[in-house]
Design a protein around this motif. Structure first.
Motif, PDB file in Angstrom:
ATOM      1  N   ASP A   8      25.645  46.968 -13.410  1.00 52.65           N
ATOM      2  CA  ASP A   8      24.691  48.054 -13.638  1.00 52.65           C
ATOM      3  C   ASP A   8      23.272  47.603 -13.353  1.00 52.65           C
ATOM      4  O   ASP A   8      22.427  48.407 -12.981  1.00 52.65           O
ATOM      5  N   SER A  55      31.377  46.351 -14.104  1.00 52.75           N
ATOM      6  CA  SER A  55      32.189  47.344 -13.410  1.00 52.75           C
ATOM      7  C   SER A  55      32.847  46.778 -12.157  1.00 52.75           C
ATOM      8  O   SER A  55      32.470  45.733 -11.637  1.00 52.75           O
ATOM      9  N   ASN A  60      25.060  52.824 -12.245  1.00 55.98           N
ATOM     10  CA  ASN A  60      26.151  53.798 -12.108  1.00 55.98           C
ATOM     11  C   ASN A  60      25.697  55.198 -11.695  1.00 55.98           C
ATOM     12  O   ASN A  60      26.525  56.016 -11.290  1.00 55.98           O
TER      13      ASN A  60
END
Length: 601
Positions: free
Chosen positions: A460, A510, A465
């Motif tokens: 991030d 992620s 995102n």
């Protein structure tokens, strides 16, 4: 063999596998989410890849199950059309979180393997399955071949001794583990949990703990299923299953013994999931919003705990309370048991099943200056909005929502506290300008250094995102590091040919491929780090983007602007400006082959 070695060996042509071996493993479930799914389809179509087995291929729409974002809606429809043309099952927006769905539908169970575009696919360790989040190239390759290459990780064994204290929830246990091990001391390991109390943990509790293995840097956090969980999996699967467990003489890289009776209710302070403190140390901190849900705490047991605390009470004035079940099945069970009514009467908002705040596609985001307490698994800056996010158990979140400030369930005041109007403002810049891509594939590179001496730079911070729907490589570069404090203007001043050098656990978080591709868009030649997030490392290798691991970065005495030379074949890194040389890890045979090929495809 350890549990991970057993599973990988059972899915490869090898009878025995050892840490460091690179093997092709058969994948029982190959899934893509609504975020990343369109890119998977694009890879399949661009490279004219056929589907190995449609019955083992799935799409799961959980990031934006409301379909409220136009770009997500477009991506979802791309996946639907591809699925219809190829006989692939879609778990659509009315289903819930994909990893939970795989468990509910009996697709993930003891000893099975699954890959998805979800960085928390290792949640499947809760049922003793191998789950791994991967980038869109990996998933496309898995769908095409039915297999992926994988490096067998080293294994660590954690024994939790003693009795579990009353009022200690699964979230408290995993936050305690994060407090002990941090974000990167277990980086790249497969972790197995054992102990008398561990064996008693329910499926819901195991899911909570397993899901935060990602935040610990683990490849996966594995449990050996107990009798109740095997019965659950067999019922969901509709057939008798074999229990896969580690051999009694399995060899572990390390073994830890922790006293569970010393664990206490904890919460993670804003910004870092591993920066945890006992709840009592933050008692009285005012909150503006509360959230129960996510793949970590969106289960029935979580909502029963919250409902018990909320029944007959009201949410504090000025506090917004958001509740999102993990799956539609759980939502319906909450309705049957009367929990939805309890939540609504207390003043909470209940949404349809899905990922919620983590994905920036549903409820759960907060605004600038807002203070939230959440059951999510991540509270990186900007991850769930522009405010501050504390992570805690459903019990602590529910109690705090009633109190208007952070409290434990046994400390709820008679009258709620009212939030004052002071706030700390956070300002971020919007960046532009896109340098061109560099396509050459030399084995030795030289370039100017960007030295960022930081640990745990997550995806991030690299590529936020809110840009996830971008699929155009040339557009990605301008958003690089725009959520990393102090480097918001990176894309404006970086030059093609520059080299980025960082410290531990770069790219944690992620599974997004964009966190790699954004550097390619800028023409960055390579990244050097002490260690990488496991998914990020795979994504970079598969994209033919050079990353080098070097434990001795500090010995180079780097300054911004120094010139360095990197030899990918030998691992040698030279600070040409200061005439210092150290040895990092050379490219593996797989990495070099993919690099020279220009990518996985």
């Amino acid at each position: 063999m350890t549990l991970i070695e057993k599973i990988l060996a059972n899915h490869s042509k090898e009878k025995v596998v050892c840490p460091g071996d690179i093997v092709d493993i058969e994948i029982d479930v190959r899934a893509a989410r609504d975020f990343g799914g369109a890119n998977v389809v694009k890879n399949m179509q661009d490279h004219q890849l056929k589907i190995h087995d449609p019955s083992k291929t799935f799409f799961t729409f959980d990031c934006n199950p409301t379909g409220s974002d136009q770009k997500y809606a477009v991506n979802q429809q791309i996946c639907r059309l591809f699925a219809r043309d190829n006989g692939v099952k879609v778990f659509d927006i009315n289903t819930g979180i994909g990893t939970h769905t795989l468990i509910e539908k009996g697709l993930a169970y003891s000893g099975s393997t699954a890959v998805t575009t979800d960085s928390h696919a290792n949640i499947l360790g809760a049922v003793g399955a191998f789950g791994q989040g991967m980038g869109d190239k990996d998933i496309a390759a898995a769908i095409h071949k039915g297999k992926v290459w994988f490096k067998v990780p080293k294994s660590v064994k954690i024994n939790l001794r003693g009795k579990r204290p009353k009022g200690l929830y699964a979230k408290d246990i995993v936050l305690g583990l994060l407090d002990h091990f941090g974000a990167n001391s277990l980086l790249g390991y497969s972790v197995e949990l054992y102990g008398e109390e561990v064996d008693k943990l329910t499926l819901d509790e195991r899911i909570t703990i397993a899901s935060m293995g990602t935040e610990m840097g683990c490849i996966i956090l594995l449990f050996t299923p107990n009798e109740a969980i095997m019965e659950y999996s067999e019922f969901r699967r509709g057939e008798k299953l074999e229990l896969i467990k580690a051999d009694k003489d399995a060899e572990y890289e390390q073994e830890f013994h922790l006293d569970l009776d010393r664990f206490v209710p904890r919460l993670a302070l804003p910004g870092e999931p591993h920066n945890t403190v006992p709840v009592k140390e933050s008692t009285g901190v005012h909150i503006d919003s509360a959230f129960i849900g996510s793949c970590t705490n969106g289960r029935m047991e979580d909502f029963r705990i919250a409902a018990k605390i909320l029944k007959g009470k009201k949410i504090a004035p000025g506090v917004v309370f958001k509740i999102v079940p993990a799956t539609d099945e759980i939502w319906n069970e909450c309705l049957k048991e009367g929990l939805i009514n309890i939540f609504k009467e207390a003043g909470a908002m209940v949404s349809n099943a899905g990922c919620a705040g983590c994905a920036a596609g549903q409820v759960g985001q907060n605004g600038e200056g807002e203070v939230s307490i959440s059951t999510g698994n991540r509270n990186f800056p900007g991850k769930q909005g522009k405010g501050k996010v504390y992570l805690a158990s459903p019990a602590t979140v529910a109690a705090s929502a009633i109190a208007g400030c952070i409290v434990s369930p046994d400390k709820i005041p008679d009258k709620p506290l009212v939030r004052d109007h002071t706030s700390n403002r956070i300002v971020t810049d919007t960046l532009d300008q896109i340098p061109g891509e560099k396509d050459s594939k030399p084995k030795v590179v030289e370039g100017r250094v960007w030295y960022i001496p930081m640990d745990n730079i997550d995806t991030d911070m690299i590529f936020h995102n809110r840009y996830l729907t971008i699929t155009d490589l040339d557009e990605m570069g301008k958003y690089t590091f725009d959520n990393l404090k102090g480097f918001e203007n990176f894309s404006r001043v970086v030059m093609a040919g520059d080299i980025v050098v960082v410290h531990k656990n770069f790219g944690s978080g992620s599974s997004r491929q964009q966190a790699v591709d954004c550097f390619k868009a800028l023409g960055v030649q390579a990244i050097v780090a002490e260690s990488y997030g496991a998914i990020y490392e795979r994504n970079a290798i598969n994209a033919a983007f050079p990353i080098v691991t070097c434990k001795a970065i500090s010995n180079l005495h780097l300054s911004n602007g120094d010139d360095v030379r990197i030899n990918f074949e030998t691992g040698e890194i030279q600070n040409l400006t200061k005439e210092i040389s150290v040895l990092g890890e050379r490219f593996s045979e797989v990495q070099l082959e993919i690099y020279q090929n220009g990518g996985l495809f």
